[in-house]
Design a protein around this motif. Structure first.
Motif, PDB file in Angstrom:
ATOM      1  N   ASN A  92       0.848  -1.185   0.000  1.00  0.00           N
ATOM      2  CA  ASN A  92       0.000   0.000   0.000  1.00  0.00           C
ATOM      3  C   ASN A  92       0.888   1.242   0.000  1.00  0.00           C
ATOM      4  O   ASN A  92       2.113   1.138   0.000  1.00  0.00           O
ATOM      5  N   GLU A  93       0.280   2.406  -0.003  1.00  0.00           N
ATOM      6  CA  GLU A  93       1.044   3.648  -0.130  1.00  0.00           C
ATOM      7  C   GLU A  93       1.958   3.897   1.062  1.00  0.00           C
ATOM      8  O   GLU A  93       2.887   4.711   0.971  1.00  0.00           O
ATOM      9  N   GLU A  94       1.707   3.231   2.179  1.00  0.00           N
ATOM     10  CA  GLU A  94       2.532   3.416   3.371  1.00  0.00           C
ATOM     11  C   GLU A  94       3.655   2.392   3.473  1.00  0.00           C
ATOM     12  O   GLU A  94       4.472   2.458   4.398  1.00  0.00           O
ATOM     13  N   LYS A 143       2.320   6.108  -5.896  1.00  0.00           N
ATOM     14  CA  LYS A 143       0.867   6.223  -5.819  1.00  0.00           C
ATOM     15  C   LYS A 143       0.228   5.932  -7.169  1.00  0.00           C
ATOM     16  O   LYS A 143       0.724   6.366  -8.215  1.00  0.00           O
ATOM     17  N   ASP A 144      -0.853   5.183  -7.157  1.00  0.00           N
ATOM     18  CA  ASP A 144      -1.619   4.814  -8.357  1.00  0.00           C
ATOM     19  C   ASP A 144      -0.887   3.841  -9.267  1.00  0.00           C
ATOM     20  O   ASP A 144      -1.314   3.619 -10.404  1.00  0.00           O
ATOM     21  N   ILE A 148       0.199   0.693  -7.934  1.00  0.00           N
ATOM     22  CA  ILE A 148       0.247  -0.530  -7.139  1.00  0.00           C
ATOM     23  C   ILE A 148      -0.588  -1.596  -7.839  1.00  0.00           C
ATOM     24  O   ILE A 148      -1.769  -1.399  -8.125  1.00  0.00           O
ATOM     25  N   THR A 188       4.207  -3.880  -9.321  1.00  0.00           N
ATOM     26  CA  THR A 188       4.066  -2.597  -8.631  1.00  0.00           C
ATOM     27  C   THR A 188       5.305  -1.754  -8.902  1.00  0.00           C
ATOM     28  O   THR A 188       6.433  -2.255  -8.879  1.00  0.00           O
TER      29      THR A 188
END
Length: 404
Positions: free
Chosen positions: A332-334, A361-362, A364, A384
């Protein structure tokens, strides 16, 4: 809002969206941990036979070697929570010794072993590996220690128990809602679509009560220095007529152990009809089972560092790199991953961190089962995209591993 969701699902069914085989990334050569999996099948639960059938279709996760044994299903003919007896069953059936025997392709009749699988999975040069072991050199001993630490010691057992949940009332409401919606829609658009929505309503009813969650227990094969030394010295038979070592292994199967690492349980609340055509309702079962198991594997990786896997960088473009992992693995973004460079030293592989990367971001990848059929965002990416956060820019072939 719920009625709108059902309408969207109905349109997808009408379009005849078909499920396809699992998307697999290209066959990349790197050292993987190994998994042996079992399913506890409880005859007292509805649909247990279908769950069992679809479970056997679920492949080993991409980042692991398949180390399954001939037995895959543990049939339990009683009610109650069987999880308390898992460790005892594994011990009684000498599963640890069977895993060891598979590593060395041990002949059950003669006891003869070989190192072909260790050499293959460890990516050792076959000629050098055999030569050094035959000479019993210090480098050969280092190779054995390396194989034990990197390969054999990273053999895991997953025991899944499916829990059936009765949602009959809710499913009947869905069925009725679809049929009513069909009648209303026909009056609005002037076209009789009641037959379509009646059939969709009947389909929803066939899944009444179908929600399943999985409890997964994780074990690891114990392969310490003492266990390895005893095996190689007393039980590893080079020749088919070494009766003493064959007998020693059989009489000491109980010396090999599995240690319990931890367990997790999926909620089973994310089942969806999206991506499944009316002609293949059984795929709903496969999807629910695989999504739940994938979620559990992901959570076990996050919760227990020993179970975390390494994945290779496959493409580099400036500061951006691609890795064939995604939502299924919990990206995820984190997320933050360390980049590891592998180097050989005296027959052993050592890993050195050369930097860290984070997802873009966007970009993944949604690699969950049937994400493409759902039309999920990112399902067509195949990897990713990450960007360098610190350290050196990775190059194709280096490995990445999720950080805490």
């Amino acid at each position: 809002m719920k009625l709108k969701k059902y309408f969207i699902a109905a349109l997808l069914f009408a379009a005849g969206i078909q499920a396809h085989a699992d998307q697999q990334p290209q066959d990349l050569q790197y050292r993987r941990s190994s998994i042996c999996s079992f399913l506890i099948s409880r005859a007292d639960q509805s649909m247990y036979d279908k769950i069992q059938e679809k479970y056997l279709e679920i492949p080993t996760p991409d980042q692991y070697n398949n180390h399954d044994l001939s037995i895959r299903i543990l049939n339990v003919d009683k009610k109650g929570n069987y999880a308390d007896s898992i460790s005892q069953w594994l011990d009684d059936n000498r599963i640890a010794s069977r895993l060891v025997a598979k590593w060395f392709d041990r002949d059950i009749f003669t006891g003869q072993c070989d190192m072909a699988l260790v050499q293959q999975r460890g990516l050792y040069n076959a000629t050098v590996f055999d030569k050094e072991l035959a000479a019993r050199s210090s480098r050969g001993q280092a190779m054995l220690a390396d194989a034990g630490e990197e390969l054999i010691g990273n053999t895991f057992v997953l025991v899944h128990e499916a829990h059936y949940i009765d949602n009959a009332k809710r499913s009947q409401n869905v069925s009725t809602g679809l049929k009513i919606f069909g009648a209303l829609a026909g009056g609005i658009i002037g076209v009789d679509v009641s037959d379509l929505f009646d059939s969709l309503g009947d389909l929803a009813a066939t899944f009444k009560g179908f929600r399943v969650k999985f409890h997964t227990s994780l074990y690891q094969l114990v392969w310490d220095d003492e266990t390895a030394a005893t095996f190689y010295k007393d039980m590893y038979a080079i020749n088919p007529d070494d009766e003493g070592k064959r007998k020693a292994f059989e009489e000491n199967r109980g010396r090999f152990k599995l240690k319990f690492i931890g367990d997790v349980e999926s909620s089973g609340s994310q089942n969806s009809f999206l991506g499944i055509s009316e002609e293949h309702p059984d795929i709903m079962i496969r999807k629910a089972c695989q999504r739940a198991i994938d979620d559990n594997v992901r959570d076990l990786q996050h919760n227990f560092e020993v179970f975390r896997v390494k994945s290779p960088v496959t493409e580099v473009n400036g500061k951006e790199v691609k890795v064939p992992i995604g939502l299924k693995e919990g990206v995820n973004e984190e997320s933050e991953y360390e980049v590891l460079e592998a180097n050989e030293k005296d027959g052993r592989i050592e890993y050195k961190r050369i930097g860290t990367i984070v997802p873009v971001k966007d970009k993944i990848w949604d690699n969950r089962f049937m994400a493409l059929e759902e039309g999920a965002y990112g399902a067509d990416l195949n990897a990713t995209t990450f960007t360098v956060k610190s350290g050196s820019t990775p190059y194709p072939g280096v490995l990445v591993r999720q950080m805490k």
